[in-house]
Motif scaffolding. Structure first.
Motif, PDB file in Angstrom:
ATOM      1  N   VAL A  24       7.692   4.495   2.270  1.00 46.91           N
ATOM      2  CA  VAL A  24       6.702   5.528   2.552  1.00 46.91           C
ATOM      3  C   VAL A  24       5.409   4.845   2.959  1.00 46.91           C
ATOM      4  N   ASN A  25       4.520   5.589   3.606  1.00 42.56           N
ATOM      5  CA  ASN A  25       3.257   4.981   4.054  1.00 42.56           C
ATOM      6  C   ASN A  25       2.070   5.424   3.217  1.00 42.56           C
ATOM      7  N   THR A  26       2.341   6.087   2.078  1.00 43.75           N
ATOM      8  CA  THR A  26       1.278   6.489   1.159  1.00 43.75           C
ATOM      9  C   THR A  26       1.574   5.934  -0.224  1.00 43.75           C
ATOM     10  N   ALA A  27       0.559   5.973  -1.101  1.00 39.56           N
ATOM     11  CA  ALA A  27       0.706   5.429  -2.460  1.00 39.56           C
ATOM     12  C   ALA A  27       1.175   6.487  -3.440  1.00 39.56           C
ATOM     13  N   ALA A  28       1.842   7.526  -2.958  1.00 35.06           N
ATOM     14  CA  ALA A  28       2.384   8.573  -3.812  1.00 35.06           C
ATOM     15  C   ALA A  28       3.501   9.286  -3.072  1.00 35.06           C
ATOM     16  N   VAL A  29       4.519   9.721  -3.808  1.00 33.64           N
ATOM     17  CA  VAL A  29       5.631  10.436  -3.210  1.00 33.64           C
ATOM     18  C   VAL A  29       6.341  11.229  -4.303  1.00 33.64           C
ATOM     19  N   THR A  30       6.925  12.364  -3.947  1.00 31.14           N
ATOM     20  CA  THR A  30       7.693  13.174  -4.885  1.00 31.14           C
ATOM     21  C   THR A  30       9.170  13.044  -4.556  1.00 31.14           C
ATOM     22  N   VAL A  31       9.966  12.774  -5.599  1.00 30.46           N
ATOM     23  CA  VAL A  31      11.410  12.630  -5.446  1.00 30.46           C
ATOM     24  C   VAL A  31      12.077  13.817  -6.123  1.00 30.46           C
ATOM     25  N   SER A  32      12.970  14.482  -5.407  1.00 29.31           N
ATOM     26  CA  SER A  32      13.638  15.684  -5.920  1.00 29.31           C
ATOM     27  C   SER A  32      15.057  15.374  -6.386  1.00 29.31           C
ATOM     28  N   GLY A  33      15.556  16.271  -7.225  1.00 27.20           N
ATOM     29  CA  GLY A  33      16.969  16.241  -7.598  1.00 27.20           C
ATOM     30  C   GLY A  33      17.350  15.234  -8.657  1.00 27.20           C
ATOM     31  N   LEU A  34      16.437  14.848  -9.528  1.00 23.81           N
ATOM     32  CA  LEU A  34      16.760  13.897 -10.602  1.00 23.81           C
ATOM     33  C   LEU A  34      17.228  14.662 -11.837  1.00 23.81           C
ATOM     34  N   GLY A  35      18.418  14.333 -12.313  1.00 25.08           N
ATOM     35  CA  GLY A  35      18.972  14.989 -13.484  1.00 25.08           C
ATOM     36  C   GLY A  35      18.540  14.343 -14.776  1.00 25.08           C
ATOM     37  N   ASP A  36      19.104  14.830 -15.885  1.00 24.32           N
ATOM     38  CA  ASP A  36      18.755  14.317 -17.211  1.00 24.32           C
ATOM     39  C   ASP A  36      19.152  12.845 -17.344  1.00 24.32           C
ATOM     40  N   GLY A  37      18.422  12.136 -18.186  1.00 23.92           N
ATOM     41  CA  GLY A  37      18.755  10.755 -18.484  1.00 23.92           C
ATOM     42  C   GLY A  37      17.606   9.807 -18.235  1.00 23.92           C
ATOM     43  N   ALA A  38      17.892   8.525 -18.442  1.00 27.73           N
ATOM     44  CA  ALA A  38      16.872   7.477 -18.309  1.00 27.73           C
ATOM     45  C   ALA A  38      16.889   6.899 -16.903  1.00 27.73           C
ATOM     46  N   TYR A  39      15.698   6.579 -16.397  1.00 24.65           N
ATOM     47  CA  TYR A  39      15.533   5.994 -15.068  1.00 24.65           C
ATOM     48  C   TYR A  39      14.547   4.824 -15.142  1.00 24.65           C
ATOM     49  N   TYR A  40      14.684   3.894 -14.193  1.00 23.42           N
ATOM     50  CA  TYR A  40      13.738   2.797 -14.023  1.00 23.42           C
ATOM     51  C   TYR A  40      13.231   2.845 -12.579  1.00 23.42           C
ATOM     52  N   TRP A  41      11.936   2.506 -12.403  1.00 27.86           N
ATOM     53  CA  TRP A  41      11.414   2.492 -11.039  1.00 27.86           C
ATOM     54  C   TRP A  41      10.433   1.351 -10.848  1.00 27.86           C
ATOM     55  N   MET A  42      10.362   0.880  -9.605  1.00 27.45           N
ATOM     56  CA  MET A  42       9.410  -0.169  -9.252  1.00 27.45           C
ATOM     57  C   MET A  42       9.007   0.018  -7.800  1.00 27.45           C
ATOM     58  N   VAL A  43       7.955  -0.657  -7.380  1.00 29.01           N
ATOM     59  CA  VAL A  43       7.431  -0.484  -6.036  1.00 29.01           C
ATOM     60  C   VAL A  43       6.962  -1.831  -5.492  1.00 29.01           C
ATOM     61  N   GLN A  44       7.061  -1.997  -4.198  1.00 26.71           N
ATOM     62  CA  GLN A  44       6.529  -3.156  -3.490  1.00 26.71           C
ATOM     63  C   GLN A  44       5.717  -2.663  -2.294  1.00 26.71           C
ATOM     64  N   SER A  45       4.748  -3.451  -1.889  1.00 28.15           N
ATOM     65  CA  SER A  45       4.028  -3.154  -0.644  1.00 28.15           C
ATOM     66  C   SER A  45       4.526  -4.102   0.437  1.00 28.15           C
ATOM     67  N   TYR A  46       4.263  -3.750   1.693  1.00 26.34           N
ATOM     68  CA  TYR A  46       4.592  -4.662   2.796  1.00 26.34           C
ATOM     69  C   TYR A  46       3.513  -4.540   3.873  1.00 26.34           C
ATOM     70  N   ASP A  47       3.316  -5.629   4.622  1.00 26.90           N
ATOM     71  CA  ASP A  47       2.254  -5.670   5.632  1.00 26.90           C
ATOM     72  C   ASP A  47       2.800  -5.345   7.015  1.00 26.90           C
ATOM     73  N   ALA A  48       1.952  -5.496   8.020  1.00 30.63           N
ATOM     74  CA  ALA A  48       2.333  -5.134   9.388  1.00 30.63           C
ATOM     75  C   ALA A  48       3.493  -5.969   9.899  1.00 30.63           C
ATOM     76  N   ALA A  49       3.639  -7.194   9.384  1.00 30.40           N
ATOM     77  CA  ALA A  49       4.737  -8.060   9.812  1.00 30.40           C
ATOM     78  C   ALA A  49       6.030  -7.774   9.052  1.00 30.40           C
ATOM     79  N   GLY A  50       5.951  -6.836   8.087  1.00 32.95           N
ATOM     80  CA  GLY A  50       7.132  -6.490   7.314  1.00 32.95           C
ATOM     81  C   GLY A  50       7.345  -7.344   6.083  1.00 32.95           C
ATOM     82  N   LYS A  51       6.427  -8.287   5.801  1.00 31.24           N
ATOM     83  CA  LYS A  51       6.571  -9.136   4.615  1.00 31.24           C
ATOM     84  C   LYS A  51       6.266  -8.330   3.357  1.00 31.24           C
ATOM     85  N   GLU A  52       7.204  -8.372   2.420  1.00 35.64           N
ATOM     86  CA  GLU A  52       7.063  -7.598   1.191  1.00 35.64           C
ATOM     87  C   GLU A  52       6.356  -8.396   0.103  1.00 35.64           C
TER      88      GLU A  52
END
Length: 434
Positions: free
Chosen positions: A308-336
């Motif tokens: 995504v190109n913003t620092a926030a997003v909504t994810v739909s359709g998540l059911g009951d249970g435990a989840y883990y999440w992480m995020v990375q940024s990347y620059d114009a050259a695609g380097k993460e």
């Protein structure tokens, strides 16, 4: 001289090793010898007055030489007497095995197994373990990794020495505040990284492809290999290949910081799939962000992997249970950037009536700055201690957990049990860490 012996409290059969000792100083031994010699000389003088002064002087010379030998047995002041220490598992997930340094057989890892110098820890393809040492250093051993505890000791000056070799795989480690003169080191393919207090690093060792990396994520440290030393600060990395290669230093891009859902946050739903809003800190250089969501902490499989190109997003359709999440940024050259911290959240279907569930706590057992928490709750419930989830609950609801090292002073231990139906029970107890 110190005479050590282990004992198990009769009224507390908690697993662990409890150490008691009696201290006899070299000065006390010397004084007893002097007192005995004085009594002996006095008795001889009274019984045999014909003894000459020269005869007594000869006996006195012998006693003096004996005292000098006794005094020479004492360690020199300030050298410190080194004693071995133990580390403990504080989190286990999936397949984790341990081989004791004194044996040749592998055994399944267990919270009751103390880790000592020479012990080997191995994780499987879906295994993860967290090991905490007495000085506060913690190692998160990721999947398909193997580490060896090379050193774990302390001296009478309260200086600690911890060294772990990463034979293969990936390890995250962090150090606490330890006394001056202490060492916390990680060894990778002949390179030794020494970390300063309150620092964190990620180590990767792939012997097959001859890839070896040490990334400083927080604080400072230095890496030494073949007479070459490189200083590292935040988000600086050292990498090398082969025996003759030099240490290559590079600057890595720091990751965004996850904001919501917060780590260990419970999210309640009405029983249907839930929309979850994710957000993180924006990065000035970033042209986009990569969000990943998984059901397991090692991300061996992902439910969501989107850019995504913003620092926030909504994810739909998540059911009951435990989840883990992480995020990375990347620059114009695609380097993460490097990966962010992994936050965990749980979606819980909340029933119409929220009731208190059973939660019984045994008396806490203190191991230095680490607190051992045991108890029992309702079958199927999850348990959190100070916001960290207890990784394993037995089929009868009993649980066993070691806290990370706590700071000196008063601390509060909060234990929360929660069911998928929304039932909850929270208990708090104050303790004093000395």
């Amino acid at each position: 001289m110190r005479f050590f012996g282990s004992k198990v409290s009769a009224d507390n059969r908690k697993p662990g090793i409890h150490i008691a000792w009696t201290t006899v100083t070299y000065r006390s031994v010397a004084l007893m010898i002097v007192a005995g010699a004085a009594i002996f000389f006095f008795a001889v003088r009274m019984t045999f007055p014909q003894f000459t002064e020269s005869g007594i002087k000869k006996v006195d010379d012998v006693a003096g030489r004996l005292l000098e030998k006794v005094a020479g047995m004492a360690p020199a002041a300030g050298t410190g007497v080194v004693t071995a220490q133990q580390a403990h598992f504080t989190a286990l997930d999936g397949t984790v095995r341990v081989k004791k340094g004194t044996g040749n057989t592998w055994k399944a890892a267990d919270y009751n197994v103390p880790l000592e110098k020479g012990d080997v820890v191995q994780t499987g393809s879906e295994g993860m373990a967290k090991v905490v040492f007495n000085d506060g250093t913690s190692y998160t051993v990721k999947q398909d990794s193997l580490i060896v505890i090379e050193e774990n000791s302390a001296n009478d000056q309260q200086q600690t020495n911890v060294a772990v070799a990463v034979s293969t795989g990936t390890v995250d480690l962090s150090t606490a505040t330890y006394s001056q003169g202490s060492k916390s080191q990680v060894i990778v393919a002949g390179a030794t990284a020494s970390l300063a207090p309150e620092s964190a690093a990620q180590v990767h060792n792939d012997p097959k492809s001859d890839q070896h990396e040490i990334l400083m994520k927080k604080g400072t440290g230095e890496v030494s290999r073949n007479g070459e030393t490189v200083q590292l600060a935040n988000w600086e990395k050292v990498s090398f290949k082969g025996q003759e290669s030099h240490l290559e230093k590079a600057k890595e891009t720091g990751p965004p910081t996850p904001i919501a859902p917060a780590n260990m946050a419970p999210l309640f739903s009405s029983g249907e799939a839930k929309d979850v809003a994710f957000s993180w800190t924006p990065m000035a250089y970033a042209t986009g962000y990569r969000l990943r969501i998984s059901r397991n902490p090692y991300f061996s499989s992902t439910l969501v992997d989107k850019k995504v190109n913003t620092a926030a997003v909504t994810v739909s359709g998540l059911g009951d249970g435990a989840y883990y999440w992480m995020v990375q940024s990347y620059d114009a050259a695609g380097k993460e950037s490097v990966e962010s911290e992994k936050n965990r959240f749980t979606i819980i279907s909340k029933g119409k009536d929220t009731e208190a569930i059973a939660l019984e706590l045994d008396p806490f057992v203190q191991h230095g700055h680490v607190i051992e928490v045991t108890g029992k709750t309702q079958t199927g419930a999850r348990v959190m201690v100070n916001g960290s989830e207890v990784p394993m609950i037995a089929s009868d609801g009993s649980f066993h957990y070691f806290t990370p090292p706590l700071p000196t002073g008063e601390a509060v231990i909060t234990v929360t049990a929660q069911t998928a139906q929304g039932g909850v029970n929270t208990q708090q107890k104050k303790i004093i860490i000395q």
